[in-house]
Enzyme design. Structure first.
Site, PDB file in Angstrom:
ATOM      1  N   GLY A 212       3.456   3.964   5.249  1.00 54.63           N
ATOM      2  CA  GLY A 212       4.516   3.628   6.212  1.00 54.63           C
ATOM      3  C   GLY A 212       5.149   2.276   5.985  1.00 54.63           C
ATOM      4  O   GLY A 212       5.915   1.806   6.817  1.00 54.63           O
TER       5      GLY A 212
ATOM      6  N   GLY B 112       6.970   1.586   3.231  1.00 56.55           N
ATOM      7  CA  GLY B 112       8.173   1.736   2.399  1.00 56.55           C
ATOM      8  C   GLY B 112       7.962   1.407   0.937  1.00 56.55           C
ATOM      9  O   GLY B 112       8.886   0.931   0.271  1.00 56.55           O
ATOM     10  N   SER B 113       6.757   1.681   0.402  1.00 58.17           N
ATOM     11  CA  SER B 113       6.489   1.289  -0.987  1.00 58.17           C
ATOM     12  C   SER B 113       7.450   1.982  -1.962  1.00 58.17           C
ATOM     13  O   SER B 113       7.968   1.337  -2.885  1.00 58.17           O
ATOM     14  CB  SER B 113       5.042   1.592  -1.366  1.00 58.17           C
ATOM     15  OG  SER B 113       4.813   2.974  -1.315  1.00 58.17           O
TER      16      SER B 113
ATOM     17  N   ASP C  25      14.265   3.446   5.882  1.00 56.34           N
ATOM     18  CA  ASP C  25      13.484   2.674   4.903  1.00 56.34           C
ATOM     19  C   ASP C  25      14.392   1.989   3.891  1.00 56.34           C
ATOM     20  O   ASP C  25      14.314   0.778   3.684  1.00 56.34           O
ATOM     21  CB  ASP C  25      12.537   3.603   4.118  1.00 56.34           C
ATOM     22  CG  ASP C  25      11.271   3.904   4.869  1.00 56.34           C
ATOM     23  OD1 ASP C  25      11.295   3.822   6.112  1.00 56.34           O
ATOM     24  OD2 ASP C  25      10.261   4.230   4.220  1.00 56.34           O
TER      25      ASP C  25
ATOM     26  N   ALA D 199      10.921   0.455  -1.745  1.00 57.60           N
ATOM     27  CA  ALA D 199      10.964  -0.917  -2.275  1.00 57.60           C
ATOM     28  C   ALA D 199      11.024  -0.887  -3.803  1.00 57.60           C
ATOM     29  O   ALA D 199      11.800  -1.630  -4.412  1.00 57.60           O
ATOM     30  CB  ALA D 199       9.754  -1.718  -1.802  1.00 57.60           C
TER      31      ALA D 199
ATOM     32  N   PRO E   3       0.841  -1.207   0.000  1.00 55.38           N
ATOM     33  CA  PRO E   3       0.000   0.000   0.000  1.00 55.38           C
ATOM     34  C   PRO E   3       0.876   1.258   0.000  1.00 55.38           C
ATOM     35  O   PRO E   3       1.906   1.293   0.680  1.00 55.38           O
ATOM     36  CB  PRO E   3      -0.788  -0.105   1.311  1.00 55.38           C
ATOM     37  CG  PRO E   3      -0.613  -1.502   1.804  1.00 55.38           C
ATOM     38  CD  PRO E   3       0.622  -2.063   1.172  1.00 55.38           C
TER      39      PRO E   3
HETATM   40  O1  PMV Z   1       6.437   6.594   7.209  1.00 57.16           O
HETATM   41  P1  PMV Z   1       7.649   5.741   7.079  1.00 57.16           P
HETATM   42  O2  PMV Z   1       7.464   4.327   7.415  1.00 57.16           O
HETATM   43  O3  PMV Z   1       8.407   5.959   5.834  1.00 57.16           O
HETATM   44  O4  PMV Z   1       8.594   6.084   8.277  1.00 57.16           O
HETATM   45  C1  PMV Z   1       9.092   7.296   8.560  1.00 57.16           C
HETATM   46  C2  PMV Z   1       9.906   7.167   9.770  1.00 57.16           C
HETATM   47  C3  PMV Z   1      10.267   8.497  10.357  1.00 57.16           C
HETATM   48  O5  PMV Z   1      11.097   8.232  11.471  1.00 57.16           O
HETATM   49  C4  PMV Z   1       9.024   9.222  10.827  1.00 57.16           C
HETATM   50  C5  PMV Z   1      10.989   9.374   9.348  1.00 57.16           C
HETATM   51  C6  PMV Z   1      12.366   8.877   8.958  1.00 57.16           C
HETATM   52  O6  PMV Z   1      12.882   9.363   7.947  1.00 57.16           O
HETATM   53  O7  PMV Z   1      12.959   8.062   9.671  1.00 57.16           O
END
Ligand code: PMV
Length: 312
Positions: A104, A106-107, A151, A110, A100
């Site tokens: 959050g 990491g699409s 990510d 990836a 999705p």
């Molecule tokens: O939303 P995501 O899963 O890409 O995660 C972001 C994680 C944060 O700590 C909020 C931002 C980052 O760059 O680490």
């Protein structure tokens, strides 16, 4: 040439990781980004990404288009046009993803990792994981402002990662497998925005925010020890604590809180939002036998999708 890269989920430490504290993230292999690069009888570099309704020749895309950015930055044109094949021949890049978007998992990273690997091996270039990680980080920066790099790291290495910004990558061992349920609010949320809002809070009261980041960092370090020692049952409590601190950072939301509550009420030993927040996904630690029940409860509480995954 076909390649695939997994999704990822942050177990602990999001947001604080932007300020130098450790975070833990793991790959989620049930969903992935996939890229296939093949010869094409038509000239040009054709990109087909049916999931986002994209069928275009590379040069017709704006240079900051996420996919064009990967190709242009990583494989400058002369490189691609010197493929040693006859005139008029080009390539076809087929991209698909079951991850999705903006949730959050990491699409974007990836797809970037899979695309980089696929093109590199099509061109006969061998890139190390470290090189791929660095290249994809550059692309992440274009789209996320000031990403920590977590990510691209966990997705490139496809291993559990204990991540501290700017430090060499540290993978870690999982002493005993454990199960988590991921619940998707279905609400797309831009990480850039929640990271920006936390930055504003930090600017207004550095002392208070640094203290919250310290507490989150402690939780990540404790969680790593528990996971390595095969004491995953202790992670539930740590998830609950981490969620409360993320609420203080204002990055949770009513919907995320509702899913977290539903998971705890149906027997999860702990739960928290995961990633940038405000929407996207939450995670719950469960005993394997309870995973289906918790997943069903999440759907009843409004989740638009769930994934049950074993961390090994
Ligand atoms: O939303 P995501 O899963 O890409 O995660 C972001 C994680 C944060 O700590 C909020 C931002 C980052 O760059 O680490």
């Amino acid at each position: 040439m076909k390649t695939s890269a997994p999704a990822k989920v942050i177990l602990f430490g999001e947001h604080a990781v932007v300020y130098g504290r450790p975070a833990l993230a793991v790959p989620v292999t049930q969903v992935h980004g996939d890229v296939e690069v093949t010869d094409s009888p038509r000239a040009g570099i054709w990109i087909n990404a049916p999931d986002i309704n994209l069928h275009a020749e590379l040069t017709s895309l704006p240079t900051d288009h996420p996919i064009a950015a990967v190709i242009n930055r990583l494989f400058p044109h002369p490189n691609l046009s010197l493929l040693g094949r006859g005139q008029g021949e080009g390539l076809e890049i087929n991209i698909s993803s079951s991850i999705p978007v903006a949730s959050g998992l990491g699409s974007g990273a990836a797809v970037s990792v899979a695309l980089t690997r696929a093109l590199a091996s099509y061109l006969g270039q061998s890139l190390t994981d470290q090189e791929i990680n660095e290249l994809v980080f550059e692309v992440e920066k274009l789209h996320h402002g000031t990403p920590s790099g977590i990510d691209n790291t966990v997705i490139t290495y496809a291993k559990p990662v204990f991540f501290i910004k700017g430090r060499p990558i540290e993978t870690f061992r999982v002493g005993k497998p454990f199960t988590i349920v991921i619940g998707d609010t279905g609400i797309p949320a831009l990480t850039k925005e929640s990271v920006g809002d936390v930055r504003k809070l930090w600017t207004e009261d550095k002392g208070k925010l640094e203290k919250i980041f310290d507490e989150i960092g402690q939780i990540s370090s404790t969680a790593r020890r528990c996971i390595e020692n095969g004491e995953a049952e202790s992670l539930g409590e740590l998830m609950d604590q981490n969620h409360a601190l993320l609420q203080k950072l204002t990055v949770s939301s009513l919907e995320l809180d509702e899913l977290v509550r539903a998971a705890r009420n149906t027997g999860a030993s702990g739960a928290k939002m995961s990633g940038g927040g405000r929407g996207g996904n939450m995670i719950a630690l469960v005993e394997k036998e309870k995973a289906e029940t918790v997943a069903n409860a999440l759907v009843s509480a409004g989740a638009k999708g769930t994934i049950i995954t074993e961390i090994t």
